[in-house]
Design a protein around this motif. Structure first.
Motif, short mmCIF file in Angstrom:
data_model
loop_
_atom_site.label_atom_id
_atom_site.label_comp_id
_atom_site.label_asym_id
_atom_site.label_seq_id
_atom_site.Cartn_x
_atom_site.Cartn_y
_atom_site.Cartn_z
N ILE A 160 -5.98 -8.03 -2.80
CA ILE A 160 -5.39 -6.75 -2.41
C ILE A 160 -3.96 -6.93 -1.93
O ILE A 160 -3.08 -6.11 -2.23
CB ILE A 160 -6.24 -6.09 -1.30
CG1 ILE A 160 -7.58 -5.63 -1.86
CG2 ILE A 160 -5.50 -4.92 -0.65
CD1 ILE A 160 -8.59 -5.23 -0.80
N GLU A 184 -3.40 7.81 12.25
CA GLU A 184 -3.74 8.41 10.95
C GLU A 184 -2.60 9.26 10.43
O GLU A 184 -2.26 9.20 9.23
CB GLU A 184 -5.00 9.27 11.08
CG GLU A 184 -5.40 9.92 9.77
CD GLU A 184 -6.70 10.70 9.86
OE1 GLU A 184 -7.08 11.31 8.83
OE2 GLU A 184 -7.33 10.70 10.93
N ARG A 195 -0.74 8.54 6.87
CA ARG A 195 -0.74 9.59 5.85
C ARG A 195 0.70 10.01 5.52
O ARG A 195 1.03 10.27 4.35
CB ARG A 195 -1.55 10.79 6.31
CG ARG A 195 -3.05 10.52 6.34
CD ARG A 195 -3.85 11.78 6.67
NE ARG A 195 -5.28 11.51 6.68
CZ ARG A 195 -6.05 11.49 5.61
NH1 ARG A 195 -5.51 11.75 4.41
NH2 ARG A 195 -7.34 11.25 5.69
N LYS A 229 -1.30 7.02 -3.12
CA LYS A 229 -2.58 7.53 -2.67
C LYS A 229 -2.94 6.81 -1.37
O LYS A 229 -2.57 5.65 -1.17
CB LYS A 229 -3.65 7.29 -3.72
CG LYS A 229 -3.46 8.11 -4.99
CD LYS A 229 -4.60 7.88 -5.96
CE LYS A 229 -4.43 8.74 -7.20
NZ LYS A 229 -5.54 8.53 -8.18
N LEU A 230 -3.68 7.50 -0.52
CA LEU A 230 -3.99 6.93 0.80
C LEU A 230 -4.69 5.58 0.67
O LEU A 230 -4.42 4.67 1.46
CB LEU A 230 -4.87 7.91 1.58
CG LEU A 230 -5.22 7.49 3.01
CD1 LEU A 230 -3.97 7.34 3.86
CD2 LEU A 230 -6.18 8.49 3.63
N GLY A 231 -5.56 5.43 -0.30
CA GLY A 231 -6.27 4.17 -0.47
C GLY A 231 -5.35 3.00 -0.75
O GLY A 231 -5.64 1.86 -0.37
N LYS A 232 -4.22 3.26 -1.40
CA LYS A 232 -3.25 2.21 -1.72
C LYS A 232 -2.54 1.71 -0.47
O LYS A 232 -1.91 0.65 -0.48
CB LYS A 232 -2.23 2.72 -2.74
CG LYS A 232 -2.78 2.90 -4.13
CD LYS A 232 -3.10 1.55 -4.76
CE LYS A 232 -3.53 1.68 -6.20
NZ LYS A 232 -3.83 0.37 -6.83
N ALA A 254 -4.30 2.24 2.78
CA ALA A 254 -5.38 1.87 3.69
C ALA A 254 -5.99 0.52 3.35
O ALA A 254 -6.32 -0.26 4.25
CB ALA A 254 -6.47 2.96 3.67
N GLN A 255 -6.14 0.22 2.06
CA GLN A 255 -6.78 -1.05 1.70
C GLN A 255 -5.94 -2.27 2.09
O GLN A 255 -6.49 -3.24 2.62
CB GLN A 255 -7.12 -1.08 0.21
CG GLN A 255 -8.45 -0.41 -0.13
CD GLN A 255 -9.64 -1.06 0.57
OE1 GLN A 255 -9.97 -0.73 1.71
NE2 GLN A 255 -10.29 -1.99 -0.10
N ARG A 284 -6.46 -2.67 5.74
CA ARG A 284 -7.78 -3.23 6.03
C ARG A 284 -7.79 -4.74 5.79
O ARG A 284 -8.33 -5.51 6.60
CB ARG A 284 -8.83 -2.53 5.17
CG ARG A 284 -10.25 -3.04 5.40
CD ARG A 284 -11.26 -2.16 4.68
NE ARG A 284 -11.46 -0.90 5.39
CZ ARG A 284 -11.03 0.29 4.95
NH1 ARG A 284 -10.40 0.37 3.78
NH2 ARG A 284 -11.23 1.38 5.66
N SER A 344 -12.31 -6.76 2.65
CA SER A 344 -12.05 -5.50 1.96
C SER A 344 -12.93 -4.36 2.46
O SER A 344 -12.85 -3.25 1.96
CB SER A 344 -12.27 -5.67 0.45
OG SER A 344 -13.59 -6.07 0.18
N THR A 345 -13.78 -4.64 3.45
CA THR A 345 -14.65 -3.61 4.02
C THR A 345 -14.58 -3.65 5.54
O THR A 345 -14.42 -4.71 6.14
CB THR A 345 -16.12 -3.80 3.58
OG1 THR A 345 -16.58 -5.08 4.03
CG2 THR A 345 -16.25 -3.71 2.07
#
Length: 230
Positions: free
Chosen positions: A147, A175, A179, A188-191, A193-194, A197, A204-205
């Motif tokens: 990642i 947050e 954002r 995208k938020l996942g790009k 957030a990951q 993390r 990754s979790t």
């Protein structure tokens, strides 16, 4: 063979006593479609007439599913209490206790509900919480390392500056900052957030990433992000 183990052995394996008791009561006995009972409900409902004639089979998958239900339903205080024997049995138990005494206790309690969502035993829960006790720089597992490519590390550096500028360190303010960064950069938020993390947990979790950031505290969270930023 497994069914002959004592209660302490199952506790050390990460099963809550209340989940084990419920499972054993339901082993060969039924009460309609009900699966989950308090001790008082068990006493009131149990009767030999509802005990099956066929031999019961001890099923660890069913026990784990029931244990997961009880863990998700437990309060943070109950989960923290139940972790004590698991920590005692862990090979790195002394190091975990040292980390707890040094400041990891409050973050652990805060994140226990989120950690319990992904665990079926207390052993799994403790494993998923180990990032809280880890020293910097964190070791990355294979997925986290993948990642954190060059682009992700660049974004981490810029985002770290935004987070460092926050006046308040709350789930809401963190947050909003993340954002806002994603919106400004067209990601995208996942790009966003990951990579966060991966940098914060080495995996990754995890529980909700904004909860993780706040639980770690400003200094530790910013330091972990900086360790992985370009």
């Amino acid at each position: 063979r497994h069914g002959a183990l004592g209660v302490d052995a199952y506790r050390d394996m990460g099963y809550l006593p209340e989940a084990l008791r419920n499972y054993l009561v339901r082993l060969g006995w039924s009460h309609g479609d009900e699966e989950f009972f308090t001790t008082e409900e068990m006493i009131g409902a149990f009767g030999l007439g509802a005990v099956g004639r066929s031999p019961a089979r001890f099923d660890f998958v069913k026990l784990e599913n029931m244990n997961g239900h009880y863990m998700r339903s437990a309060t943070p205080a109950r989960l923290r209490e139940a972790l004590e024997p698991v920590i005692d049995k862990a090979e790195d138990g002394p190091a975990i206790r040292e980390a707890l005494a040094a400041g990891a206790e409050a973050p652990l309690v805060m994140l226990l509900p989120g950690l319990a969502e992904r665990a079926k035993t207390l052993v799994e829960l403790l494993q998923s919480a180990r990032f809280l006790f880890a020293a910097r720089p964190l070791a990355l597992d294979e997925k986290a390392a993948k990642i954190l490519d060059a682009d992700a590390r660049t974004h981490l550096g810029a985002l770290n500056a935004d987070l460092a500028a926050l006046d308040e360190w709350t789930v809401e303010s963190v947050e909003a900052a993340v954002r806002d960064y994603a919106e400004r950069t067209g990601l995208k938020l996942g790009k966003v957030a990951q990579p966060l993390r991966a940098a914060l947990t080495g995996t990754s979790t995890s529980p909700g990433i904004f909860d993780v950031i706040v639980a770690l505290g400003r200094e530790e969270a910013l330091g972990r992000i900086a360790d992985q930023a370009a």
